[in-house]
Design an enzyme around this catalytic site. Sequence first.
Site, mmCIF file in Angstrom:
data_model
loop_
_atom_site.group_PDB
_atom_site.id
_atom_site.type_symbol
_atom_site.label_atom_id
_atom_site.label_comp_id
_atom_site.label_asym_id
_atom_site.label_seq_id
_atom_site.Cartn_x
_atom_site.Cartn_y
_atom_site.Cartn_z
ATOM 1 N N LYS A 124 0.820 -1.208 0.000
ATOM 2 C CA LYS A 124 0.000 0.000 0.000
ATOM 3 C C LYS A 124 0.859 1.266 0.000
ATOM 4 C CE LYS A 124 -4.258 -2.024 1.603
ATOM 5 N NZ LYS A 124 -3.819 -3.448 1.693
HETATM 6 C C1 LIG Z 1 -4.413 -4.519 1.071
HETATM 7 C C2 LIG Z 1 -3.616 -5.762 0.923
HETATM 8 C C3 LIG Z 1 -3.970 -6.774 -0.001
HETATM 9 C C4 LIG Z 1 -5.227 -6.687 -0.861
HETATM 10 O O1 LIG Z 1 -5.127 -5.698 -1.846
HETATM 11 P P1 LIG Z 1 -6.449 -5.160 -2.595
HETATM 12 O O2 LIG Z 1 -5.985 -4.003 -3.399
HETATM 13 O O3 LIG Z 1 -7.402 -4.764 -1.505
HETATM 14 O O4 LIG Z 1 -6.965 -6.278 -3.428
HETATM 15 C C5 LIG Z 1 -3.149 -7.879 -0.118
HETATM 16 N N1 LIG Z 1 -2.046 -8.020 0.648
HETATM 17 C C6 LIG Z 1 -1.668 -7.080 1.556
HETATM 18 C C7 LIG Z 1 -0.470 -7.308 2.380
HETATM 19 C C8 LIG Z 1 -2.439 -5.919 1.717
HETATM 20 O O5 LIG Z 1 -2.056 -5.000 2.621
#
Ligand SMILES: *Cc1c(COP(=O)(O)O)cnc(C)c1O
Length: 481
Positions: A124
Site C-alpha cells: 500500500k
Molecule cells: C491490502 C492488501 C492486499 C489486498 O489488496 P487489494 O488491493 O485490496 O486487493 C493484499 N495483501 C496485503 C499485504 C495488503 O495490505
Amino acid sequence: MNYKSTRGHDVPQTFSEILLGGLAPDGGLYLPQQYPQVSADELESWRKLSYADLAYEILARFCDDIPAEDLRALTRKTYTAEVYCNARAGDNTADITPLRKLGDEAGAPLYLLGLSNGPTLAFKDMAMQLLGNLFEYALARAGQELNILGATSGDTGSAAEYAMRGKRGIRVFMLSPHKKMSAFQTAQMFSLQDPNIFNLAVQGVFDDCQDIVKAVSNDLEFKSRQKIGTVNSINWARVVAQVVYYFKGWLLATDGPGQKVSFCVPSGNFGNVCAGHIARMMGLPIDKLVVATNENDVLDEFFRTGVYRVRKSAETYHTSSPSMDISKASNFERFIFDLLGQDAGKLAQLFRDVDTKGGFDLSGTPDYERIRQFGFVSGRSTHDDRVATIRDLSSRYGITIDTHTADGVKVAREHLSAGTPMVVLETALPAKFADTIREALGHEPERPAAFEGIEALPQRFEVMPADAAQVKAYIARHTGL
Ligand SMILES: *Cc1c(COP(=O)(O)O)cnc(C)c1O
C-alpha cells in the site's frame, strides 16, 4: 483526460477534481473517459527509465491538469531508494520494485515482484506515498486543508500515516481497536511523533471504529466544516499509482517487444488487480491476471462461476492473511463496468442488486463468457496452504515470504503455462506476520534494520470510548475549525 462515473453521472471531472474525493455523486466509481494507449515502441523506449520517471510517463497520461514539471518533481520526490529501502539483501533497491526470480516451474519462470519495501513493509506504500505528495501539492495550490479520518485494523492506517506525516495542510485522525493490533503494528503507528498524526485507540473492535467513521461522515455539516476526507481503496489516484508497477514488472521480466507476462495478485478489495486490468487495457502485453484469495473467496467464486455473492459478517473469516479478509470487493465495480462493455445502466442495476439482494449472477450470460478475454482466472488458498507454501519456498529457494504473498504463490502455481513468465506480487514482508512464520519455519522472520526494537519506542495515542460524539469533539478540538 476527463473522468466519468461507472453509474452514468456524466459531468466530466478532471484528475485534480476527483483526487480528494471518493465516490461519484451517483454512488459510482470514477474511471477515465478512455484508457490511454501505450504502443510497443513506447514501451521499449521506457526500458532505461528510473521507476520515478516511468511513473511520470504513465501518470502524465491520466492527469494532464498537473503541469508536467510539477508532476515529474512529485514522482521523483516519491519513488526514491531512501523511501523504498527495505528490500532483501541482493535485490536491486534502485529498481524500487525489484524483481527476483525464484526458479522455473512447469517450464515457466516464476518471479516475485517486491512491492513491500516502503516504510510500512506492505504494497500500500507504493500508492499511498504518492497520494501524500499529490494531496499536499493540490491542497497548497487550492489554499485548502484536509483532515483525513479513517479506521484501521493495521495495514491501511499505517500506510496512510506514513504517507501523510509532516505534510502541510493535512491532519490524520486514525481510529484503531484498542489493544487489538499486533505489538508490531501498534508500534509502527503509535511511535509516530509528528504533530499532524492523531492515533485514537477506540475501546471496541474494528467494526466499532468503522461505524464511528460512518457516523461522522454522515453528519454532512460536521464533515464539511471540519474538511473531513478519506483515503480508502476506491480513490482513483491510488489505483492509477499501482498501474506503474505492472509496467515495471513487465519491463524487468522481458527483453523485447510483445512478450507476454502473467501476474498473480493476492487480492482483497480488488484495487491492486484492478490496476493490472487497467495496464492490460492500455496495451501492456499481459497474458493472465490471476486473482488469488484466501478463505474469503468472494472473488474466486465470481471468476469461477459468474456469481457475485457478498458475504455477511458472520461469513467473513479472520485469517492469517488478514489484509485479504473482505466480505465484498470495493473496486470490483470498475472491472464489471468494462466487462459489461461500459453499459452504465446495466452496471447500476447490478450494483443495486448488490445492495438489495446481496449480489448478482452473470453465469451463462455472454458477459461472463467475456471474462477470459480480459485475462482473468482465479484460485483460493487456506491457512494450511500458506504454511506449506512458506515452508516450501524457504526450503526450495531459501526465501521467506509473508502470508499474503504465499496465497499468491499457491494460486499462481495452478495457472503456470510453459514459456510465459509468472510474476507474483509480493504484497507484504514476513516481518509483519511473525506468528505464521514461526508456525511454518520455527523461527522469527527477519526484520529490516530500521524496525529493530520498534516496540520499545515511546508511543503517542489517545484512548477513546466507542462514541462518535466524543471522536467529533476530539477532532474539532485539534483542528480548531
Ligand atoms: C491490502 C492488501 C492486499 C489486498 O489488496 P487489494 O488491493 O485490496 O486487493 C493484499 N495483501 C496485503 C499485504 C495488503 O495490505
